[in-house]
Motif scaffolding. Structure first.
Motif, short mmCIF file in Angstrom:
data_model
loop_
_atom_site.label_atom_id
_atom_site.label_comp_id
_atom_site.label_asym_id
_atom_site.label_seq_id
_atom_site.Cartn_x
_atom_site.Cartn_y
_atom_site.Cartn_z
N SER A 328 6.65 50.43 60.50
CA SER A 328 7.72 51.03 61.03
C SER A 328 8.01 52.30 60.95
O SER A 328 7.99 53.31 61.64
CB SER A 328 8.97 50.72 60.24
N GLU A 329 7.07 52.39 59.88
CA GLU A 329 6.66 54.22 59.19
C GLU A 329 6.12 55.43 60.47
O GLU A 329 6.83 56.42 60.57
CB GLU A 329 5.70 54.39 58.33
N VAL A 330 5.25 54.64 61.49
CA VAL A 330 4.33 55.41 62.93
C VAL A 330 4.53 54.74 64.07
O VAL A 330 4.65 55.68 64.82
CB VAL A 330 3.10 54.81 62.59
N PRO A 332 7.66 54.38 66.68
CA PRO A 332 8.70 55.10 66.98
C PRO A 332 9.37 54.05 68.48
O PRO A 332 8.86 53.17 68.62
CB PRO A 332 8.26 56.49 68.13
N SER A 428 13.13 58.26 68.41
CA SER A 428 13.08 58.48 66.55
C SER A 428 11.54 58.08 66.58
O SER A 428 10.73 57.43 66.92
CB SER A 428 14.00 57.51 65.70
N GLN A 430 11.07 56.87 63.70
CA GLN A 430 10.67 55.67 62.99
C GLN A 430 10.98 54.12 63.65
O GLN A 430 11.79 54.25 65.01
CB GLN A 430 11.52 55.82 61.95
N GLN A 434 13.27 48.57 58.73
CA GLN A 434 13.52 48.98 57.35
C GLN A 434 13.59 47.69 56.57
O GLN A 434 14.88 47.06 55.88
CB GLN A 434 14.18 50.45 57.04
N SER A 448 17.76 51.09 63.79
CA SER A 448 17.86 51.76 65.34
C SER A 448 19.08 51.98 65.83
O SER A 448 19.80 52.52 66.60
CB SER A 448 16.89 50.79 65.81
N PRO A 562 16.41 55.83 54.69
CA PRO A 562 15.29 56.25 54.85
C PRO A 562 14.03 56.48 53.59
O PRO A 562 12.87 56.20 54.32
CB PRO A 562 15.82 57.81 55.16
#
Length: 622
Positions: A328-330, A332, A428, A430, A434, A448, A562
């Motif tokens: 999820s960090e990379v 989009p 986004s 991300q 999360q 999202s 975040p």
């Protein structure tokens, strides 16, 4: 070039899965090595298989030369998404006759609707229905007389259940056939507004029902991007649908043409080219990662944080929430579909659909291209979209035959960047989901659909044992403040992990008033939930001694999406001294819930897939 993070997580999953994946593939290899299924049947066995067949079908089954294909059908005429499947068996059988092949409806699986059971006792059966469907699929295929399988299913637990069950027969080729979404109805923004008005007592039930009926109005899948349509996205990006087939409306020429094309594809592969990829080869570690990337890139249903883990485990693959969080960090966010936006899946399809989405993710190195699919050996086949082949149909003599379909390159650019964006201009950086960690355990949040200003909340806890308690507090005017609603005792072992979708209008109305609000629960929210930050699927759950059962009224809780944090601001010393507070757990009766007591006793935690099959698929090293 594959993105380094995609490669890193994939390799980690491969390494973690070596023992379990090897064991699974050994079982599949053994099944493949067995004599052709019908060849070993005794006369009495075979007679039962073909007793109701017509003479030509009996001749084919007796000769044991041509394929016999199974249909696993979730058809019922109560639920809109599954109504179109009534006609699929006849269409499939008519196509098979041209190849001198036979097709049998091997069995049906239950299909329940969370939209009907929201807030009701029946919702406590919902998650468990996935494993019942898996077992029903296995029972349907246990006659062991089939050379390929068509799975007909759409909605929330049906597709994951079908896939989990089919993976026990992974030596066979398996194709999933979608039914498609209903045409667009009442605009989603208006529907959400009317729901909140009803929750606030500003309108009556008649006005609410009129709006809901204008939203859900015909055969086909609901058009918002919840679990049902996330299922369709997953089956396509995992190579189990025909390219571009997920979001074609029911009862159209193209929809029937795609169903016929899928049937022809399997028959040609089995009879002519002899190159049908079996399900175990299609569902690999790389395929699972592709599915997870698709889920993140589209802001899909939180339910798949559970389902994908369970699906992977059924294929001998160990997937964790950390894998999801690291991706999820990379990955989009490339779409805005309700509840993550105002458009529906029909709008997404018109803007470019799955073909454009897959093309963008492939070109950015976010997907594994070198995977097996029902079509072939490359995901590049899915950067296409289907069209009616008019030139072929002009010369067709059978007016009742479905249209022929061809595939063309997908759109070069999105036709509506408010709905579907290119990789370089993502909504986004991300992904849509999360992982939250802290002294309460691990949970998942769908970011999202939550505005940036609402993704960080610190507020006192208001503790409830059910969503009814929160509804009563709202009616009593007790929620006119900043607060985090803690809804405990909703986990898999306690209540089958029901969705708590009835909370959304209430919490959204308080958020709109300017209050800082959030939800923390060991239950689930709807796959279509959004707007209000919700830490869900909290594990361990209350009934297993989870820290959520030690939260007291007024405790300060911080939810920071975040940073991936969920913390109750109470010292470790005090938490250790506190007693677990849970209601007395008794056998629950009504709407069949008593029949599922055994599943509640054996089900795994949410982060392990909330599966009743946990003991069958041990973790690496066990």
């Amino acid at each position: 070039m594959l993105h380094p993070r995609i490669q890193e997580v994939t390799q980690r999953v491969i390494n973690a899965s070596k023992k379990s994946r090897t064991a699974y593939l050994e079982r599949i290899a053994h099944a493949k090595s067995q004599t052709r299924v019908r060849a070993g049947l005794g006369c009495g066995n075979l007679a039962h298989v073909m007793a109701a067949c017509d003479p030509s079908e009996k001749d084919l089954l007796k000769s044991d030369i041509q394929p016999n294909l199974a249909i696993i059908n979730s058809y019922n005429d109560m639920l809109s998404a599954h109504v179109p499947y009534k006609d699929y068996p006849d269409l499939i059988k008519n196509v098979a006759k041209k190849y001198d092949a036979t097709v049998q409806v091997a069995g049906g699986v239950p299909a329940m609707c969370d939209g009907v059971t929201q807030g009701r006792d029946g919702m406590e059966l919902s998650l468990f229905s996935r494993d019942v469907i898996a077992m029903s699929t296995a029972i349907s295929l246990s006659h062991d007389v089939f050379d390929g399988v068509f799975c007909l299913g759409v909605c929330d637990k049906i597709v994951p259940g079908l896939l989990i069950g089919a993976l026990s027969f992974g030596h066979l080729p398996v194709i999933f056939m979608p039914a498609g979404p209903m045409a667009s109805g009442l605009a989603n923004k208006e529907k959400a507004r009317i729901r909140q008005q009803f929750a606030q007592g500003k309108i009556g039930r008649e006005a609410l029902l009129e709006a809901e009926s204008a939203s859900y109005h015909s055969a086909g899948t609901c058009t918002f991007y919840g679990t049902a349509n996330s299922n369709q996205m997953l089956m396509e990006i995992m190579g189990l649908h025909l390219p571009g087939s997920s979001f074609i409306n029911p009862y159209t020429e193209l929809r029937d043409g795609l169903t016929a094309s899928a049937t022809e594809l399997m028959l040609k592969q089995l009879i002519e080219t002899k190159d049908a990829n079996c399900l175990a080869d299609v569902v690999s570690e790389k395929t699972i990662i592709n599915g997870l990337v698709g889920l993140l890139a589209t802001g899909g249903s939180t339910n798949h944080a559970i389902h994908l883990v369970a699906i992977a485990k059924a294929a001998g693959i160990e997937l964790t929430w950390k894998d999801m969080a690291d991706l999820s960090e990379v990955v989009p966010l490339l779409t805005r579909i309700y509840p993550n936006g105002h458009a529906d899946v029909n709008h997404f399809q018109a803007a470019g659909g799955m073909g454009f989405l897959i093309k963008e993710l492939l070109s950015a190195g976010m997907l594994h291209e070198d995977v097996k699919t029902i079509v072939g050996n490359s995901l590049n086949d899915y950067a296409q979209e289907p069209r009616i082949d008019a030139d072929v149909n002009v010369i067709m003599t059978d007016s009742n035959a479905p249209v022929k379909v061809k595939w063309v390159e997908c759109a070069e650019s999105s036709l509506d960047e408010d709905v579907l964006r290119p990789y370089k201009d993502a909504f986004s950086p991300q992904g849509g989901l999360q992982l939250l960690k802290g002294n309460l355990g691990d949970s998942v949040i769908k970011v999202s659909a939550v505005a940036a200003e609402h993704q960080v909340v610190t507020a006192p806890a208001k503790v409830f044992n059910s969503q009814i308690g929160l509804q009563q507090a709202f009616s009593n005017g007790e929620l006119e403040t900043d607060f985090i609603a803690v809804i405990k005792e909703q986990g898999p072992k306690a209540k089958g992990m029901p969705e708590l979708h009835k909370l959304t209008p209430i919490m959204a109305s308080q958020q709109d008033k300017g209050f800082k609000v959030a939800i923390v629960t060991d239950g689930r929210m709807s796959g279509a939930s959004g707007k209000v930050p919700a830490a869900i699927h909290l594990a361990p759950e209350a009934i297993e001694g989870g820290m959520i059962a030690k939260i007291r009224e007024g405790d300060l809780i911080s939810l920071n999406a975040p940073k991936g944090e969920l913390i109750v601001h109470v010292s470790d010393e005090i938490l250790e001294k506190r007693e677990i507070e849970i209601s007395e757990q008794t056998l629950t009766f009504g709407t069949g819930r008593e029949l599922f007591e055994g599943l509640r006793q054996t089900v795994s935690s949410a982060d392990m897939g909330a599966s009743a099959f946990g003991a069958i698929y041990p973790q690496q090293g066990e």
